[in-house]
Write an enzyme that holds these catalytic residues in place. Structure first.
Site, PDB file in Angstrom:
ATOM      1  N   CYS A 178     -61.795  24.877  22.482  1.00  0.00           N
ATOM      2  CA  CYS A 178     -61.025  23.773  22.251  1.00  0.00           C
ATOM      3  C   CYS A 178     -60.298  23.811  20.825  1.00  0.00           C
ATOM      4  O   CYS A 178     -59.830  22.766  20.421  1.00  0.00           O
ATOM      5  CB  CYS A 178     -62.330  22.751  22.140  1.00  0.00           C
ATOM      6  SG  CYS A 178     -63.047  22.624  23.657  1.00  0.00           S
ATOM      7  N   HIS A 224     -59.334  16.598  18.794  1.00  0.00           N
ATOM      8  CA  HIS A 224     -59.669  17.308  19.937  1.00  0.00           C
ATOM      9  C   HIS A 224     -60.438  16.105  20.663  1.00  0.00           C
ATOM     10  O   HIS A 224     -61.207  15.556  20.306  1.00  0.00           O
ATOM     11  CB  HIS A 224     -60.493  18.373  19.912  1.00  0.00           C
ATOM     12  CG  HIS A 224     -61.241  19.111  21.215  1.00  0.00           C
ATOM     13  ND1 HIS A 224     -60.623  19.028  22.473  1.00  0.00           N
ATOM     14  CD2 HIS A 224     -62.350  19.266  21.482  1.00  0.00           C
ATOM     15  CE1 HIS A 224     -61.358  19.421  23.490  1.00  0.00           C
ATOM     16  NE2 HIS A 224     -62.547  19.498  22.808  1.00  0.00           N
ATOM     17  N   ASN A 256     -62.212  15.618  28.552  1.00  0.00           N
ATOM     18  CA  ASN A 256     -62.093  16.680  27.576  1.00  0.00           C
ATOM     19  C   ASN A 256     -61.158  18.071  28.143  1.00  0.00           C
ATOM     20  O   ASN A 256     -61.647  18.575  29.201  1.00  0.00           O
ATOM     21  CB  ASN A 256     -63.379  17.342  27.432  1.00  0.00           C
ATOM     22  CG  ASN A 256     -63.207  18.420  26.183  1.00  0.00           C
ATOM     23  OD1 ASN A 256     -62.155  19.352  26.185  1.00  0.00           O
ATOM     24  ND2 ASN A 256     -64.480  18.717  25.770  1.00  0.00           N
TER      25      ASN A 256
HETATM   26  N1  ACO Z   1     -75.545  11.385  33.948  1.00  0.00           N
HETATM   27  C1  ACO Z   1     -76.626  10.605  33.901  1.00  0.00           C
HETATM   28  N2  ACO Z   1     -77.584  11.110  33.239  1.00  0.00           N
HETATM   29  C2  ACO Z   1     -77.253  12.121  32.494  1.00  0.00           C
HETATM   30  C3  ACO Z   1     -75.962  13.083  32.436  1.00  0.00           C
HETATM   31  C4  ACO Z   1     -74.994  12.338  33.439  1.00  0.00           C
HETATM   32  N3  ACO Z   1     -73.760  12.843  33.425  1.00  0.00           N
HETATM   33  N4  ACO Z   1     -75.992  13.930  31.775  1.00  0.00           N
HETATM   34  C5  ACO Z   1     -77.180  14.023  31.113  1.00  0.00           C
HETATM   35  N5  ACO Z   1     -78.003  12.733  31.642  1.00  0.00           N
HETATM   36  C6  ACO Z   1     -79.301  12.630  31.384  1.00  0.00           C
HETATM   37  C7  ACO Z   1     -79.974  13.656  30.714  1.00  0.00           C
HETATM   38  O1  ACO Z   1     -80.618  14.564  31.692  1.00  0.00           O
HETATM   39  C8  ACO Z   1     -81.276  13.121  29.932  1.00  0.00           C
HETATM   40  O2  ACO Z   1     -82.176  12.630  30.888  1.00  0.00           O
HETATM   41  P1  ACO Z   1     -83.837  13.068  30.580  1.00  0.00           P
HETATM   42  O3  ACO Z   1     -84.002  12.332  29.250  1.00  0.00           O
HETATM   43  O4  ACO Z   1     -84.455  12.408  31.781  1.00  0.00           O
HETATM   44  O5  ACO Z   1     -83.703  14.499  30.395  1.00  0.00           O
HETATM   45  C9  ACO Z   1     -80.533  12.193  29.250  1.00  0.00           C
HETATM   46  O6  ACO Z   1     -79.486  11.862  30.152  1.00  0.00           O
HETATM   47  C10 ACO Z   1     -80.028  12.145  28.081  1.00  0.00           C
HETATM   48  O7  ACO Z   1     -79.392  13.710  27.978  1.00  0.00           O
HETATM   49  P2  ACO Z   1     -78.812  14.146  26.766  1.00  0.00           P
HETATM   50  O8  ACO Z   1     -78.507  15.372  26.953  1.00  0.00           O
HETATM   51  O9  ACO Z   1     -79.695  13.970  25.578  1.00  0.00           O
HETATM   52  O10 ACO Z   1     -77.736  13.067  26.303  1.00  0.00           O
HETATM   53  P3  ACO Z   1     -76.869  12.744  25.238  1.00  0.00           P
HETATM   54  O11 ACO Z   1     -77.078  11.526  24.548  1.00  0.00           O
HETATM   55  O12 ACO Z   1     -77.112  13.822  24.235  1.00  0.00           O
HETATM   56  O13 ACO Z   1     -75.504  12.744  25.675  1.00  0.00           O
HETATM   57  C11 ACO Z   1     -73.619  14.224  25.856  1.00  0.00           C
HETATM   58  C12 ACO Z   1     -74.860  13.976  26.246  1.00  0.00           C
HETATM   59  C13 ACO Z   1     -72.385  13.018  26.278  1.00  0.00           C
HETATM   60  C14 ACO Z   1     -72.911  15.440  26.479  1.00  0.00           C
HETATM   61  C15 ACO Z   1     -73.236  14.394  24.238  1.00  0.00           C
HETATM   62  O14 ACO Z   1     -74.433  15.109  23.817  1.00  0.00           O
HETATM   63  C16 ACO Z   1     -72.158  14.873  23.743  1.00  0.00           C
HETATM   64  O15 ACO Z   1     -71.226  14.422  23.825  1.00  0.00           O
HETATM   65  N6  ACO Z   1     -72.159  15.997  23.119  1.00  0.00           N
HETATM   66  C17 ACO Z   1     -70.911  16.596  22.638  1.00  0.00           C
HETATM   67  C18 ACO Z   1     -70.489  17.338  23.892  1.00  0.00           C
HETATM   68  C19 ACO Z   1     -69.078  17.985  23.612  1.00  0.00           C
HETATM   69  O16 ACO Z   1     -68.415  16.988  23.085  1.00  0.00           O
HETATM   70  N7  ACO Z   1     -68.716  19.007  23.983  1.00  0.00           N
HETATM   71  C20 ACO Z   1     -67.474  19.362  23.777  1.00  0.00           C
HETATM   72  C21 ACO Z   1     -66.890  19.973  22.637  1.00  0.00           C
HETATM   73  S1  ACO Z   1     -66.375  21.212  22.568  1.00  0.00           S
HETATM   74  C22 ACO Z   1     -65.384  21.757  23.778  1.00  0.00           C
HETATM   75  O17 ACO Z   1     -64.724  20.723  23.870  1.00  0.00           O
HETATM   76  C23 ACO Z   1     -65.475  22.735  24.831  1.00  0.00           C
END
Ligand code: ACO
Length: 329
Positions: A112, A254, A284
């Protein structure tokens, strides 16, 4: 030659849109969960008749036309991608599609951060007077490598291509400052890894043959990393440009997650109307996200010639960087 200017932009998206409701038929998720956590409502995905080369060439043609050039004027083409049609590189095929025979063409992989790294790389050729006209493309088709059963990642990504034309200038440099960084110690936070199985060749000689595994991401770590490192990089680039954040017209990050955009904006004290976002429609798109959102803002007459843009890419590697530049000649 003293510098460079970004003089044209273009973008191209695949035809098919996939919204959160449709995704909820595939994995256990909901529009509400995805929208609240990420700001993403839908994304585009490339179909069997669409290729990375095709999308890139479409975006490139728009950028070349806006800059008032023809493909024959190009000296260099850099394709930032992690998902080439050909692992040996797809830039050459784009050069052929565009009919830009003078242009050296090569791929650059920095996930990215790829577009931003490509922009700064090509700026060095322009600053030294080696090349006059170059094309920097950011394009990715991550739908090829997403695990569509993994709800933690499949809701985030989309496909697309964006491009800019960058030209040498003799009056002043519009690239005002930059900062590029990598931290391989956190590589395992975000990967699309090769996994080989042992394969016996002859006698004592064994190799591996295999495939790439779907995207793996530690979402929380990536979130933490982005919110800390992106503001640091922008501040460093601003310091080099001898500028304050108040002088920046647009924050061009990004497009990973609306929460990351908001948090970076908060840390830098940039008002939300200065933060460009198209996450809701495209998700993304990895290396493509910065030039796509830039092109949209230029064509909507939001970004005007002379506007100061603080751009930042971040992602796998881990890698991140920022560039402060003025739009236009
Ligand atoms: N739908 C419903 N529930 C979900 C989903 C979904 N799509 N995804 C995860 N969950 C659940 C998980 O299973 C978890 O449940 P559990 O507690 O029963 O295990 C709960 O939601 C919380 O999951 P987390 O992974 O802790 O969720 P978080 O609040 O961290 O949000 C997210 C996840 C949105 C991915 C966040 O961590 C984030 O945005 N991180 C940055 C990711 C990013 O931007 N990556 C790309 C950058 S680099 C590049 O571009 C390649």
């Amino acid at each position: 030659m003293v510098g460079m200017a970004v003089t044209g932009s273009g973008s191209a998206m695949p035809a098919a849109a996939l919204d959160n409701h449709a995704l909820s038929n595939l994995v256990e998720t909901s529009d509400d969960w995805v929208t609240t956590r990420t700001g993403i409502r839908q994304r585009r995905v490339a179909g069997p008749t669409e290729s990375l080369v095709q999308l890139s060439a479409l975006a490139a043609r728009e950028a070349i036309a806006m800059a008032g050039l023809t493909p024959k004027d190009l000296d260099a083409i850099v394709l930032a991608t992690s998902t080439p049609d050909d692992l040996f590189g797809s830039a050459g095929k784009i050069q052929k599609e565009l009919e830009a025979p003078q242009a050296v063409a090569f791929d650059l992989t920095a996930a990215c951060s790829g577009f931003l790294f490509g922009l700064v790389t090509i700026a060095q050729f322009l600053r030294t007077g080696t090349y006059r006209n170059a094309l920097v493309i950011g394009a990715d088709i991550l739908s090829r490598w997403v695990d569509w059963r993994d709800r933690r990642t499949c809701v985030l990504f989309g496909d697309g291509a964006g491009a800019v034309v960058v030209q040498a200038t003799s009056d002043r440099d519009r690239l005002l400052g930059f900062e590029l960084r990598s931290d391989g110690s956190q590589n395992d936070c975000l990967q699309l890894p090769y996994q080989g199985k042992p394969y016996h060749l002859v006698d004592e000689v064994d190799i591996t043959q295999g495939n790439y595994q779907p995207i793996f991401m530690n979402g929380k770590e990536v979130f933490r990393f982005a919110v800390k490192r992106v503001p640091e990089a922008i501040e460093k680039a601003l310091f080099r440009a001898q500028m304050d954040i108040e002088q920046v017209d647009w924050l061009l990050l990004h497009q990973a997650n609306q929460r990351i955009l908001d948090a970076v904006g908060d840390r830098l004290q940039v008002p939300s109307e200065k933060i460009l976002s198209n996450l809701a429609t495209y998700g993304n798109t990895s290396a493509a996200s910065i030039p796509i959102v830039l092109d949209e803002a230029v064509r909507a007459d939001k970004i005007q010639p002379g506007d100061v843009i603080a751009a930042s890419g971040f992602g796998a590697g881990l890698s991140w960087g920022a560039a402060i530049f003025e739009w236009g000649r």
